[in-house]
Each structure stands twice: as C-alpha cells, then as structure tokens.
Design a protein around this motif. Sequence first.
Motif, PDB file in Angstrom:
ATOM      1  N   CYS A  24       0.852  -1.203   0.000  1.00 28.21           N
ATOM      2  CA  CYS A  24       0.000   0.000   0.000  1.00 28.21           C
ATOM      3  C   CYS A  24       0.880   1.242   0.000  1.00 28.21           C
TER       4      CYS A  24
ATOM      5  N   ASN B 129       2.669   1.616  -3.510  1.00 27.66           N
ATOM      6  CA  ASN B 129       1.804   2.118  -4.578  1.00 27.66           C
ATOM      7  C   ASN B 129       1.535   3.613  -4.428  1.00 27.66           C
ATOM      8  N   SER B 130       1.288   4.057  -3.216  1.00 26.98           N
ATOM      9  CA  SER B 130       1.021   5.485  -3.032  1.00 26.98           C
ATOM     10  C   SER B 130       2.290   6.303  -3.261  1.00 26.98           C
TER      11      SER B 130
ATOM     12  N   VAL C  88       4.617   5.540  -5.440  1.00 28.24           N
ATOM     13  CA  VAL C  88       4.755   5.589  -6.898  1.00 28.24           C
ATOM     14  C   VAL C  88       3.834   6.665  -7.468  1.00 28.24           C
ATOM     15  N   LYS C  89       2.592   6.717  -6.988  1.00 29.97           N
ATOM     16  CA  LYS C  89       1.648   7.734  -7.475  1.00 29.97           C
ATOM     17  C   LYS C  89       2.150   9.141  -7.159  1.00 29.97           C
ATOM     18  N   LEU C  90       2.651   9.350  -5.943  1.00 32.54           N
ATOM     19  CA  LEU C  90       3.163  10.666  -5.571  1.00 32.54           C
ATOM     20  C   LEU C  90       4.415  11.023  -6.359  1.00 32.54           C
ATOM     21  N   ASP C  91       5.248  10.021  -6.615  1.00 30.61           N
ATOM     22  CA  ASP C  91       6.459  10.251  -7.417  1.00 30.61           C
ATOM     23  C   ASP C  91       6.076  10.680  -8.830  1.00 30.61           C
ATOM     24  N   GLU C  92       5.107  10.006  -9.410  1.00 28.34           N
ATOM     25  CA  GLU C  92       4.646  10.362 -10.755  1.00 28.34           C
ATOM     26  C   GLU C  92       3.989  11.736 -10.771  1.00 28.34           C
ATOM     27  N   ASP C  93       3.245  12.059  -9.722  1.00 32.40           N
ATOM     28  CA  ASP C  93       2.637  13.386  -9.629  1.00 32.40           C
ATOM     29  C   ASP C  93       3.715  14.462  -9.574  1.00 32.40           C
TER      30      ASP C  93
ATOM     31  N   SER D 296       3.472  19.216  -4.397  1.00 26.79           N
ATOM     32  CA  SER D 296       3.637  17.809  -4.751  1.00 26.79           C
ATOM     33  C   SER D 296       4.864  17.200  -4.071  1.00 26.79           C
TER      34      SER D 296
ATOM     35  N   TYR E  22       4.973  14.105  -1.374  1.00 33.57           N
ATOM     36  CA  TYR E  22       5.854  12.957  -1.637  1.00 33.57           C
ATOM     37  C   TYR E  22       6.860  12.767  -0.501  1.00 33.57           C
TER      38      TYR E  22
ATOM     39  N   LYS F  84       5.266  11.573   2.697  1.00 34.14           N
ATOM     40  CA  LYS F  84       4.926  10.148   2.614  1.00 34.14           C
ATOM     41  C   LYS F  84       6.164   9.283   2.889  1.00 34.14           C
TER      42      LYS F  84
END
Length: 192
Positions: A20, A23-24, A26-31, A150, A154, A157
């Motif tokens: 979990c 995945n979050s 990765v999403k924050l990194d991409e954002d 952002s 990140y 997190k």
Amino acid sequence: MKKLFSAILFITVAMSFSSCGYNSMVKLDEDTKAKWGAVQSQYQRRADLIPNLVATVKGVANFEKSTLIEVTEARAKATSIQVDPDKLTPENVQKFQQAQGQLSTALGRLLVASENYPTLRANDNFTALQGQLEGTENRISVARMDFNTSVQAYNSKLRTFPNNLTAKMFGFTPKGYFEAEANAQSAPKVQF
C-alpha cells in the motif's frame, strides 16, 4: 507451528502495509514528475516568447545592444540546463533555478529600460508581448507552487512510518524544492 503461523502472519501484514505504501509512493512520485514537467513547460513558453520580444524591441527602438545580448545569452543558458524528472535532487533543482533566475534578471532590465523609450511603450506588439510575458511569469509561479506542494506530499509520505521502511527498501529518495533566490527577500528598486 504457532511460531511459524505468527511469522507468516507478520510477513503478510508487513507486505500488505508495504505494498500500500509502495503504490502510493509511486503515485506521488509520478505526480511530482508531472508537476516538474509543468514547471519546465512554463519556462519553455517564456523562452519561446523572448525571441519575439527581442525582435519587436529591435524593430521599434534604437535600444541598448548590451541589454538585448544579455537577454539572448541568459535565454540560451536557461534553455540549455535540463533536469531529468528522475533526478530531482536539491542540487539539480538549484542549478536549474539559478539559470532561470539569471534570465528573469535580464528580462527585468529589459522591461525597466523600455520605460525610457516612449515609442517602444506605445507599440501594440510590445505591449502585447509584455502582457504575455507577465502572464507567463504568473504561470511559472503557479507551476512552482504546485510542484512544491507535490514534493511536500511525496517527501512527507517517505518520512512517515511504515512508509519510511518501504521507501528505503525500494530506493525512494526525497525530492528537492524550488526555493527563493538569495536576494529575493529584498524588494527591487524601481526608479522613474
């Protein structure tokens, strides 16, 4: 048997927390990478406007060549420094920001010097480009704020438990912020 069951349960729970968190992250990194792309896009927009601005100034006024050369050189330097979204270290962001700061300074001199040329000020093309440049600077400011927000999400997190363990396991590292230039707290001196 009880120890084996406890170990398997512990590993299962740890992996579910870890996946979990992963995945979050990765999403924050991409954002963060997307927000960095928006920052670069706004700087590119500004770099594209400058040749038009300089051409207009050259065509309308007998202008100081040193100012135009300085703007052109600063633009060239600013567009030559690129930062890979995967390498948003504080040092790389700082180098990019310094080059953009030099361009901002040169553009400021260009706009202040234009006040001395009534023909230049009255020219509709120059006024339109000046408005575009102002709008671009505002867009750059918004893109920087979005990027820093952002990065904050990140980095936060990455630092919270148990995400900090997951981050270390998978090699997630903190990103660098856009920071104000050293002389930004001093108000610019405007003289008429």
